[in-house]
Structures are given as C-alpha cells and as structure tokens.
Design a protein around this motif. Sequence first.
Motif, PDB file in Angstrom:
ATOM      1  N   ASP A  56      13.598  -1.344   4.836  1.00 37.12           N
ATOM      2  CA  ASP A  56      12.232  -1.108   5.304  1.00 37.12           C
ATOM      3  C   ASP A  56      11.648  -2.461   5.727  1.00 37.12           C
ATOM      4  O   ASP A  56      11.035  -3.151   4.921  1.00 37.12           O
ATOM      5  CB  ASP A  56      11.387  -0.469   4.198  1.00 37.12           C
ATOM      6  CG  ASP A  56      10.017  -0.047   4.680  1.00 37.12           C
ATOM      7  OD1 ASP A  56       9.653  -0.362   5.833  1.00 37.12           O
ATOM      8  OD2 ASP A  56       9.297   0.603   3.887  1.00 37.12           O
ATOM      9  N   ALA A  59       7.891  -3.163   4.916  1.00 37.24           N
ATOM     10  CA  ALA A  59       7.622  -3.450   3.505  1.00 37.24           C
ATOM     11  C   ALA A  59       8.110  -4.857   3.151  1.00 37.24           C
ATOM     12  O   ALA A  59       7.434  -5.586   2.421  1.00 37.24           O
ATOM     13  CB  ALA A  59       8.300  -2.414   2.606  1.00 37.24           C
ATOM     14  N   ARG A 125      -2.477   2.044   1.134  1.00 38.77           N
ATOM     15  CA  ARG A 125      -1.143   2.122   0.532  1.00 38.77           C
ATOM     16  C   ARG A 125      -1.242   2.870  -0.794  1.00 38.77           C
ATOM     17  O   ARG A 125      -2.255   2.795  -1.478  1.00 38.77           O
ATOM     18  CB  ARG A 125      -0.583   0.725   0.278  1.00 38.77           C
ATOM     19  CG  ARG A 125      -0.691  -0.244   1.437  1.00 38.77           C
ATOM     20  CD  ARG A 125       0.384  -0.167   2.455  1.00 38.77           C
ATOM     21  NE  ARG A 125       1.654  -0.440   1.823  1.00 38.77           N
ATOM     22  CZ  ARG A 125       2.789   0.073   2.244  1.00 38.77           C
ATOM     23  NH1 ARG A 125       2.819   0.852   3.282  1.00 38.77           N
ATOM     24  NH2 ARG A 125       3.911  -0.205   1.633  1.00 38.77           N
ATOM     25  N   SER A 126      -0.187   3.548  -1.181  1.00 38.01           N
ATOM     26  CA  SER A 126      -0.164   4.242  -2.467  1.00 38.01           C
ATOM     27  C   SER A 126      -0.024   3.214  -3.590  1.00 38.01           C
ATOM     28  O   SER A 126       0.309   2.047  -3.357  1.00 38.01           O
ATOM     29  CB  SER A 126       1.008   5.221  -2.522  1.00 38.01           C
ATOM     30  OG  SER A 126       2.228   4.515  -2.617  1.00 38.01           O
ATOM     31  N   GLU A 128       2.302   3.134  -5.794  1.00 45.42           N
ATOM     32  CA  GLU A 128       3.712   2.741  -5.852  1.00 45.42           C
ATOM     33  C   GLU A 128       4.070   1.743  -4.749  1.00 45.42           C
ATOM     34  O   GLU A 128       4.798   0.777  -4.980  1.00 45.42           O
ATOM     35  CB  GLU A 128       4.619   3.974  -5.765  1.00 45.42           C
ATOM     36  CG  GLU A 128       4.539   4.882  -6.976  1.00 45.42           C
ATOM     37  CD  GLU A 128       3.272   5.734  -7.043  1.00 45.42           C
ATOM     38  OE1 GLU A 128       2.601   5.931  -5.988  1.00 45.42           O
ATOM     39  OE2 GLU A 128       2.932   6.177  -8.157  1.00 45.42           O
ATOM     40  N   GLN A 129       3.556   1.967  -3.529  1.00 43.76           N
ATOM     41  CA  GLN A 129       3.827   1.044  -2.428  1.00 43.76           C
ATOM     42  C   GLN A 129       3.190  -0.315  -2.696  1.00 43.76           C
ATOM     43  O   GLN A 129       3.803  -1.354  -2.449  1.00 43.76           O
ATOM     44  CB  GLN A 129       3.283   1.616  -1.118  1.00 43.76           C
ATOM     45  CG  GLN A 129       4.028   2.839  -0.630  1.00 43.76           C
ATOM     46  CD  GLN A 129       3.300   3.539   0.499  1.00 43.76           C
ATOM     47  OE1 GLN A 129       2.071   3.586   0.542  1.00 43.76           O
ATOM     48  NE2 GLN A 129       4.066   4.107   1.425  1.00 43.76           N
ATOM     49  N   THR A 130       1.969  -0.305  -3.220  1.00 45.48           N
ATOM     50  CA  THR A 130       1.289  -1.561  -3.547  1.00 45.48           C
ATOM     51  C   THR A 130       2.052  -2.299  -4.633  1.00 45.48           C
ATOM     52  O   THR A 130       2.243  -3.512  -4.562  1.00 45.48           O
ATOM     53  CB  THR A 130      -0.162  -1.279  -3.987  1.00 45.48           C
ATOM     54  OG1 THR A 130      -0.836  -0.599  -2.931  1.00 45.48           O
ATOM     55  CG2 THR A 130      -0.895  -2.566  -4.313  1.00 45.48           C
ATOM     56  N   ASP A 133       5.113  -3.883  -3.112  1.00 43.94           N
ATOM     57  CA  ASP A 133       4.775  -5.040  -2.270  1.00 43.94           C
ATOM     58  C   ASP A 133       4.412  -6.268  -3.092  1.00 43.94           C
ATOM     59  O   ASP A 133       4.702  -7.398  -2.699  1.00 43.94           O
ATOM     60  CB  ASP A 133       3.613  -4.705  -1.336  1.00 43.94           C
ATOM     61  CG  ASP A 133       4.009  -3.754  -0.213  1.00 43.94           C
ATOM     62  OD1 ASP A 133       5.214  -3.525  -0.023  1.00 43.94           O
ATOM     63  OD2 ASP A 133       3.101  -3.253   0.467  1.00 43.94           O
TER      64      ASP A 133
END
Length: 168
Positions: A56, A59, A125-126, A128-130, A133
């Motif tokens: 990704d 990301a 961002r969710s 989980e995504q945060t 990151d």
Amino acid sequence: MAGDPQGFTEFAASSSGRLFRTAWLMTGDWHLAEDLVQETLGKVYGAWTKRARPDDPAAYARTTLMRTFFTHRRRRGSAERPSDSLPERPAGETDVALRVTLIDALGRLDAKDRAVLVLRYWEDRSVEQTAADLGLSAGAVRSRCFRALDRLRDVLGTDDPTMSGVAR
C-alpha cells in the motif's frame, strides 16, 4: 516492480497533493510542508527502487511523512520559533474563521496529538488506519484522540463565537 521510475512518478503525482495537505495541517507552515513532502517522496523513492513496491504505497508514504515530521520536530534548532499568527487565507472558503481557528488551535497541540487528530478527523482515517500510520495500538489512538480533543476544546475555549456549535 523494483526500479520502476514511471510507476513512482505516477504515484508521486497522484499522492503529493494529499501528502502536502496533511503536512500543511500538521505544521501550519507552507514551506515546511513542501519540504516534508519532498523529503518523504525522496525516502519513498529510495524504498521503491531498492525492493518491490510496498503493498500500500499511500499508507507507506503517510507513515514516512509522519515519521519525517516527528524527526523534524525533535531536531528543530533553537533559533526557530513557532509563529503566533497564521498567514492570510484565500477568500472563498466556507467557514474561513472556523478553519483558521481550528488550524491555530491544532498548532498549539503537541505533535503526536496533532497527528492523531489530523489523520482521524481531517483525513477521515479509521482508528486502525491511524494506528498503523503512527505505529500505535488502536487503543492508544482512541485514548490519544479523546485526550487531544479535550485539549483542543480547552485551547478553543467556550467564549469563541465561531465555536458556538461545537459541543463540549
């Protein structure tokens, strides 16, 4: 594919705007945001040509941007001082006063709190995504969001007329 400069050029062209916006929101400084994006894209290019393209890339670039920003904050020289005022904004934006107030308030938070809020709420961002990151657990992101929003409300205060619709 490793060493695919055309693929990287396309990736950089399509993602640099979003990276710049995130960097600008993090720093409040147009020129520093440009520098951070340039440094980030340089690091991503180095990884792009040395091994297979990341699963990704967006990301990977966001994570690299955040780490570059945190490194910059740690290394900032003693001669540099944050500014109390923001540069003028272009006319025509909706809720300009609210945006300026929020950006100024974000600038008063510490770097990690600002990063969590920008990624979670401005970049949508969710959790989980945060967390991915920033290299944090989902629980750490939730608790940091809660505390950072509380600090943001304290910075904004209740006497600000532009924040009359923001619930405590």
